[in-house]
Design a protein around this motif. Structure first.
Motif, PDB file in Angstrom:
ATOM      1  N   PRO A  86       0.799  -1.222   0.000  1.00  0.00           N
ATOM      2  CA  PRO A  86       0.000   0.000   0.000  1.00  0.00           C
ATOM      3  C   PRO A  86       0.833   1.273   0.000  1.00  0.00           C
ATOM      4  O   PRO A  86       2.069   1.231   0.069  1.00  0.00           O
ATOM      5  CB  PRO A  86      -0.804  -0.108   1.311  1.00  0.00           C
ATOM      6  CG  PRO A  86       0.034  -0.958   2.201  1.00  0.00           C
ATOM      7  CD  PRO A  86       0.874  -1.845   1.320  1.00  0.00           C
ATOM      8  N   THR A 147      -6.559  -2.050  -1.794  1.00  0.00           N
ATOM      9  CA  THR A 147      -5.320  -1.684  -1.107  1.00  0.00           C
ATOM     10  C   THR A 147      -5.144  -0.174  -0.958  1.00  0.00           C
ATOM     11  O   THR A 147      -4.465   0.279  -0.045  1.00  0.00           O
ATOM     12  CB  THR A 147      -4.134  -2.342  -1.843  1.00  0.00           C
ATOM     13  OG1 THR A 147      -4.364  -3.756  -1.848  1.00  0.00           O
ATOM     14  CG2 THR A 147      -2.802  -2.048  -1.194  1.00  0.00           C
ATOM     15  N   CYS A 148      -5.778   0.617  -1.851  1.00  0.00           N
ATOM     16  CA  CYS A 148      -5.825   2.072  -1.585  1.00  0.00           C
ATOM     17  C   CYS A 148      -7.266   2.569  -1.581  1.00  0.00           C
ATOM     18  O   CYS A 148      -7.726   3.115  -0.583  1.00  0.00           O
ATOM     19  CB  CYS A 148      -4.988   2.876  -2.572  1.00  0.00           C
ATOM     20  SG  CYS A 148      -5.154   4.653  -2.220  1.00  0.00           S
TER      21      CYS A 148
END
Ligand code: NAD
Ligand code: ZN
Ligand code: ZN
Length: 336
Positions: A86, A147-148
């Motif tokens: 990340p 992940t973001c």
């Protein structure tokens, strides 16, 4: 290995052949399987923000892949394990922020695809302590946007303290927004989705949004006020006027959570209204490793859907143009 490299701000990325990087102490080498294109990567490639990355660099902070080699002293991860890398590439672990559960505020953090090379490549390095294990049952191309886009909006809703029965406005139903709508529904809120294309509004509706606001036709502030005003508005559109509209649509005691990062962005906050209405204006930056683990757990339990298109890395420049024109259903994911 192949990598998409920013050589100069505002120029097209260049696909380069590079030697595989060597994992140093505490690092792992990852064979990237999938890598999401976040609007932040576009800001990075354009040098939009006051703190700039230094070209040449490889963007990408939604990289997912398999650990191929361990650097010295790595015990936490094993070769063959699937991990994600990340935005929070590392933090010091010792400062007041790290120690109080706010590692995302660490002043010594290094950001993936910004302060070090990221996931737009066939191979990448990561700090083992900050690479997140991806649970079985989540595909690499689903894990990438989580992940973001996932962790950032999940955290923004936590920061807003959203409770069941509240009205929550999601301003911008792009990569981040399509997950924000779902987390707000999971939190039990009534969701107002705001965007400027028919496709995005249809997507928001399919994902459970209760109220659709087309900012081309209607003033979102007025529509939200007609519904009593939002308890929280999550600003995800890369447009200052969308922040102003979201602020204007809050009810008394409401919270504007700023997440999008338009270049040189500022808004004028009226002091009188903010004081009298008890309004909060809060910035929210990605999420911690724990937040990301929770995001994956929700997805593995079948409670979120990732809407994405997969493409080869070679399409990076066309893909950036399409994101800027808001022509993407939600997220583009490069498959290596
Ligand atoms: P995106 O381009 O996928 O989504 C933006 C959406 O906003 C699009 O659907 C677009 O149609 C919509 N939009 C444009 N103008 C609008 C308006 N006036 N009103 C309502 N909607 C409008 O971008 P993304 O990847 O979701 O990222 C959004 C922003 O969040 C970027 O600035 C990015 O850098 C930032 N970001 C911040 C964090 C953080 O931690 N704070 C993390 C990730 C991304
Ligand atoms: Zn720290
Ligand atoms: Zn991002």
């Amino acid at each position: 290995m192949k990598a998409a490299v920013v050589r100069a701000f505002g120029e097209p990325l260049v696909i380069e052949e590079r030697p595989d990087p060597e994992p140093g102490p505490g690092q792992v080498l990852i064979r990237v399987e999938a890598s999401g294109l976040c609007h932040t990567d576009i800001h990075a490639a354009h040098g939009d923000w006051p703190v700039k990355p230094r070209p040449p660099f490889v963007p990408g902070h939604e990289g997912v892949g398999v650990v191929e080699r361990l650097g010295e002293g790595v015990e936490r991860l094993a070769v063959g394990q699937r991990v994600a890398v990340p935005w929070l590439g590392s933090a010091c672990g010792r400062c007041e922020h790290c120690l109080s559960g706010w590692e995302t505020l660490c002043e010594s953090q290094v950001n993936t695809g910004y302060g070090c090379d990221g996931g737009f490549a066939e191979k990448m390095l990561a700090r083992a302590d900050f690479a997140q294990a991806v649970p079985d049952g989540i595909t690499p191309s689903d894990a990438a946007p989580l992940t973001c886009a996932g962790v950032t909006t999940y955290k923004a809703l936590k920061v807003a303290g959203v409770r069941p029965s509240q009205l929550v406005a999601i301003s911008g139903v792009g990569g981040l927004g399509h997950l924000a709508v779902q987390y707000a529904k999971i939190a039990g809120a009534t969701v107002a989705a705001i965007d400027v294309t028919d496709e995005k509004l249809e997507l928001a509706s399919a994902l459970g949004a209760d109220l659709l606001i087309d900012a081309r036709k209607d003033d979102p502030a007025e529509v939200l006020k007609r519904h009593g005003g939002a308890h929280a508005a999550i600003a995800l559109a890369v447009n200052e006027s969308a922040f102003v509209a979201a602020y204007g649509g809050l009810r008394r005691g409401g919270k504007l959570v700023m997440v999008a990062l338009p270049a040189h962005g500022t808004i004028a906050v009226p002091i009188f209204d903010t004081v009298l209405n008890g309004t909060s204006v809060i910035g929210s930056i990605v999420g911690t490793r724990q937040d990301l683990a929770e995001v994956y757990r929700l997805h593995a339990a079948g409670r979120t859907r990732v809407i994405r298109q997969t493409r080869p890395l070679d399409s990076v420049n066309e893909s950036i143009d399409e994101v800027l024109r808001a022509q993407i259903p939600a997220r583009i994911v490069f498959e290596m």
